[in-house]
Scaffold this active site. Structure first.
Site, mmCIF file in Angstrom:
data_model
loop_
_atom_site.group_PDB
_atom_site.id
_atom_site.type_symbol
_atom_site.label_atom_id
_atom_site.label_comp_id
_atom_site.label_asym_id
_atom_site.label_seq_id
_atom_site.Cartn_x
_atom_site.Cartn_y
_atom_site.Cartn_z
ATOM 1 N N ASP A 66 4.716 31.074 5.474
ATOM 2 C CA ASP A 66 6.130 31.447 5.407
ATOM 3 C C ASP A 66 6.752 31.632 6.785
ATOM 4 O O ASP A 66 6.047 31.625 7.803
ATOM 5 C CB ASP A 66 6.301 32.715 4.553
ATOM 6 C CG ASP A 66 5.296 33.806 4.892
ATOM 7 O OD1 ASP A 66 4.700 33.761 5.984
ATOM 8 O OD2 ASP A 66 5.102 34.712 4.067
ATOM 9 N N ASN A 134 4.064 45.430 -2.460
ATOM 10 C CA ASN A 134 4.620 45.170 -3.790
ATOM 11 C C ASN A 134 3.907 44.010 -4.488
ATOM 12 O O ASN A 134 4.362 43.535 -5.521
ATOM 13 C CB ASN A 134 6.129 44.882 -3.689
ATOM 14 C CG ASN A 134 6.427 43.621 -2.891
ATOM 15 O OD1 ASN A 134 5.508 42.937 -2.426
ATOM 16 N ND2 ASN A 134 7.695 43.298 -2.738
ATOM 17 N N HIS A 136 3.337 40.957 -3.167
ATOM 18 C CA HIS A 136 3.728 39.588 -2.810
ATOM 19 C C HIS A 136 2.585 38.863 -2.101
ATOM 20 O O HIS A 136 1.756 39.475 -1.438
ATOM 21 C CB HIS A 136 5.036 39.539 -2.011
ATOM 22 C CG HIS A 136 4.982 40.059 -0.614
ATOM 23 N ND1 HIS A 136 6.088 40.599 0.021
ATOM 24 C CD2 HIS A 136 3.982 40.123 0.304
ATOM 25 C CE1 HIS A 136 5.760 40.942 1.240
ATOM 26 N NE2 HIS A 136 4.499 40.673 1.445
ATOM 27 N N GLU A 141 8.073 37.327 -3.816
ATOM 28 C CA GLU A 141 8.296 38.703 -4.249
ATOM 29 C C GLU A 141 8.118 38.810 -5.775
ATOM 30 O O GLU A 141 8.104 37.791 -6.477
ATOM 31 C CB GLU A 141 9.718 39.122 -3.846
ATOM 32 C CG GLU A 141 10.003 39.030 -2.340
ATOM 33 C CD GLU A 141 9.395 40.184 -1.519
ATOM 34 O OE1 GLU A 141 8.312 40.688 -1.869
ATOM 35 O OE2 GLU A 141 10.029 40.566 -0.513
HETATM 36 P P1 PGA Z 1 0.392 43.055 6.401
HETATM 37 O O1 PGA Z 1 1.327 42.217 5.441
HETATM 38 O O2 PGA Z 1 -0.793 42.200 6.698
HETATM 39 O O3 PGA Z 1 1.210 43.298 7.630
HETATM 40 O O4 PGA Z 1 0.018 44.307 5.657
HETATM 41 C C1 PGA Z 1 0.763 41.638 4.317
HETATM 42 C C2 PGA Z 1 1.817 40.897 3.553
HETATM 43 O O5 PGA Z 1 2.985 41.328 3.531
HETATM 44 O O6 PGA Z 1 1.477 39.865 2.942
#
Ligand code: PGA
Length: 239
Positions: A66, A134, A136, A141
């Site tokens: 992404d 959450n 994702h 999302e």
């Molecule tokens: P993080 O993010 O590795 O910074 O915890 C994970 C994500 O949002 O997929």
């Protein structure tokens, strides 16, 4: 699904082992990379193995999950910049084959072109994933259809809050991102998901042991035939 629970440093070594095994069998493998805090330990090990002459990405191709909409590759919070800093500049993956979705051109044609480029490269062999608080994966999302391909999403407030730590203020966190879809991710031949820290414990329990539902996007990995989940003891605390 295979679950490995260990200390973060050990998980990074074990996950790196999947890359050395894959690339020694298939030097021209197609790798799906991720950003965020979670993969940093793994990327440090991959860089070290490369420095030691034990791992080469010379024939590989990569596709990142992404990118923020509106951030140019030179922006310090863009995911292209993150990948340059933390991996691409330290390994021998040819940059012309290190793909990150464009945050500047999110036309339907360009988004569809990302899935076409993945298919043209032969499909992703090993897709790395983190997991959002959450649930994702990529920036898919809650509520994203399982059949989605690369698309633009509106980031939830919780995701923007979680990522605000990297920006001067929440107002600077982009409101949209381009992300591989859930189908794009599930098409990969193998998945490797890493979760670290107590803040991920609830969502890891929901994703791995709860119902498979678009409301918890990461729960879809329960349906993947070759998925390895690496959790530290804190992230696995509620399993
Ligand atoms: P993080 O993010 O590795 O910074 O915890 C994970 C994500 O949002 O997929």
């Amino acid at each position: 699904m295979k679950l490995i629970v260990d200390k973060a440093a050990r998980l990074a070594e074990l996950a790196a082992g999947q890359y050395t095994a894959l690339l020694s069998n298939k030097p021209a493998a197609v790798l799906g990379f991720a950003t965020g805090s979670t993969p940093l330990g793994l990327y440090a090990v991959l860089c070290r193995l490369h420095r030691e002459g034990k791992l080469s990405f010379r024939e590989a191709t990569s596709f990142n999950l992404d990118e923020y909409v509106g951030l140019a590759p030179t922006h310090e919070q863009s995911y292209k910049y993150f990948m340059m800093q933390n991996l691409f500049s330290q390994i021998d993956l040819p940059l012309e084959r290190a793909h990150v979705p464009s945050g500047m051109d999110v036309s339907a044609e360009t988004l569809a072109g990302y899935d076409r480029a993945i298919a043209a490269a032969g499909g992703i062999d090993l897709q790395l994933l983190g997991i959002g608080n959450n649930g994702h994966i990529g920036f898919n999302e809650p509520g994203t259809p399982f059949e989605s391909l690369t698309h633009v999403v509106r980031l939830t407030e919780s995701t923007r809050q979680a990522n605000a730590r990297f920006f001067d203020s929440i107002d600077q966190v982009p409101t949209q991102a381009a992300t591989m879809g859930i189908r794009t991710v599930m098409n990969a031949r193998s998945l490797l998901l890493i979760a670290l820290g107590r803040a991920k414990a609830e969502i890891i329990r929901a994703a791995l042991t709860g119902p498979v539902t678009p409301e918890v996007p990461a729960s879809v990995i329960q349906l993947h035939p070759d998925c390895t989940v690496y959790c530290d003891e804190e992230a696995a605390a509620l399993l």
